[in-house]
Design a protein around this motif. Structure first.
Motif, PDB file in Angstrom:
ATOM      1  N   UNK A  20      47.470  40.982  29.693  1.00  0.00           N
ATOM      2  CA  UNK A  20      47.705  40.994  31.146  1.00  0.00           C
ATOM      3  C   UNK A  20      48.532  42.211  31.505  1.00  0.00           C
ATOM      4  N   UNK A  21      48.028  42.960  32.489  1.00  0.00           N
ATOM      5  CA  UNK A  21      48.685  44.194  32.931  1.00  0.00           C
ATOM      6  C   UNK A  21      48.909  44.129  34.431  1.00  0.00           C
ATOM      7  N   UNK A  22      50.135  44.437  34.870  1.00  0.00           N
ATOM      8  CA  UNK A  22      50.436  44.514  36.300  1.00  0.00           C
ATOM      9  C   UNK A  22      50.249  45.961  36.748  1.00  0.00           C
ATOM     10  N   UNK A 114      47.739  19.791  40.704  1.00  0.00           N
ATOM     11  CA  UNK A 114      47.107  20.235  39.468  1.00  0.00           C
ATOM     12  C   UNK A 114      46.563  21.627  39.724  1.00  0.00           C
ATOM     13  N   UNK A 115      47.046  22.575  38.928  1.00  0.00           N
ATOM     14  CA  UNK A 115      46.536  23.943  38.998  1.00  0.00           C
ATOM     15  C   UNK A 115      46.006  24.271  37.609  1.00  0.00           C
ATOM     16  N   UNK A 116      44.761  24.708  37.525  1.00  0.00           N
ATOM     17  CA  UNK A 116      44.158  24.978  36.222  1.00  0.00           C
ATOM     18  C   UNK A 116      43.249  26.198  36.315  1.00  0.00           C
ATOM     19  N   UNK A 117      43.221  26.959  35.235  1.00  0.00           N
ATOM     20  CA  UNK A 117      42.330  28.115  35.185  1.00  0.00           C
ATOM     21  C   UNK A 117      42.555  28.910  33.921  1.00  0.00           C
ATOM     22  N   UNK A 118      41.764  29.962  33.776  1.00  0.00           N
ATOM     23  CA  UNK A 118      41.958  30.872  32.654  1.00  0.00           C
ATOM     24  C   UNK A 118      42.884  31.998  33.101  1.00  0.00           C
ATOM     25  N   UNK A 119      43.033  33.025  32.278  1.00  0.00           N
ATOM     26  CA  UNK A 119      43.992  34.091  32.602  1.00  0.00           C
ATOM     27  C   UNK A 119      43.644  34.840  33.879  1.00  0.00           C
ATOM     28  N   UNK A 120      42.361  34.883  34.238  1.00  0.00           N
ATOM     29  CA  UNK A 120      42.006  35.581  35.477  1.00  0.00           C
ATOM     30  C   UNK A 120      42.520  34.824  36.702  1.00  0.00           C
ATOM     31  N   UNK A 121      42.768  33.524  36.561  1.00  0.00           N
ATOM     32  CA  UNK A 121      43.319  32.714  37.655  1.00  0.00           C
ATOM     33  C   UNK A 121      44.841  32.698  37.652  1.00  0.00           C
ATOM     34  N   UNK A 122      45.462  33.208  36.589  1.00  0.00           N
ATOM     35  CA  UNK A 122      46.916  33.134  36.460  1.00  0.00           C
ATOM     36  C   UNK A 122      47.674  33.735  37.646  1.00  0.00           C
ATOM     37  N   UNK A 142      46.896  26.610  31.984  1.00  0.00           N
ATOM     38  CA  UNK A 142      46.297  27.941  31.975  1.00  0.00           C
ATOM     39  C   UNK A 142      45.808  28.241  30.559  1.00  0.00           C
ATOM     40  N   UNK A 143      44.532  28.542  30.438  1.00  0.00           N
ATOM     41  CA  UNK A 143      43.977  28.923  29.145  1.00  0.00           C
ATOM     42  C   UNK A 143      44.284  30.397  28.916  1.00  0.00           C
ATOM     43  N   UNK A 144      44.985  30.700  27.820  1.00  0.00           N
ATOM     44  CA  UNK A 144      45.332  32.076  27.494  1.00  0.00           C
ATOM     45  C   UNK A 144      44.521  32.537  26.293  1.00  0.00           C
TER      46      UNK A 144
END
Length: 157
Positions: A20-22, A114-122, A142-144
């Motif tokens: 992950x890059x900001x 409930x908040x759920x997602x993969x890294x693109x949803x982080x 969150x799936x990493x």
């Protein structure tokens, strides 16, 4: 070409985790960007094989006084135009964005979350969790890609 096209400059790059890059974008074209739009999205406009492409990214942070916008991008190979750009972006380079698009926030008065997602949803999950009231109850999943990609979130206990 969208009428809301904004030319911005990459002014910051920060590795948040291995994947992950900001990316911080700044420019006078952000003078009329709406405040309090974290959780909304912008479209990053890129060139790919002689064609224009657009990819959506969540506004992670916006500072109107500094005209500075931050987006968090998953870095995973060079398989697409946004991934290639995220890997190769350099401070000082210019890029076009359009937007913002709608914010999709959690209802802060809900009984349970409930908040759920993969890294693109982080980025969207992180923004939403940070806006919940202190007494909010629920779970975030969150799936990493890797254990090293776990990041601290500003969320209710």
């Amino acid at each position: 070409m969208p009428k809301d096209l904004r030319l911005v400059t990459v002014t910051g790059l920060e590795s948040l985790s291995p994947h992950m890059r900001r990316v911080t974008l700044s420019g006078d074209s952000l003078a009329d960007f709406p405040p309090n739009y974290e959780g909304g999205y912008i479209k990053l406009r890129l060139q790919d094989a002689e064609r224009d492409v657009a990819r959506s990214f969540t506004v992670r942070r916006f500072d109107p006084a500094r005209r500075e916008l931050a987006i968090d991008m998953v870095v995973h190979g060079d398989t697409g135009p946004a991934a290639r750009w995220a890997n190769q972006a350099r401070v000082g380079e210019q890029v076009s964005i359009s937007g913002p698009g709608a914010c999709q926030r959690l209802n802060p008065s809900a009984d349970w979350f409930l908040a759920a997602g993969d890294m693109s949803a982080l980025p969207a999950i992180a923004v939403n969790l940070s806006m919940l009231p202190a007494g909010a109850i629920g779970h975030a999943v969150v799936e990493v890609v890797d254990e090293a990609d776990r990041v601290e979130l500003d969320a209710p206990d």
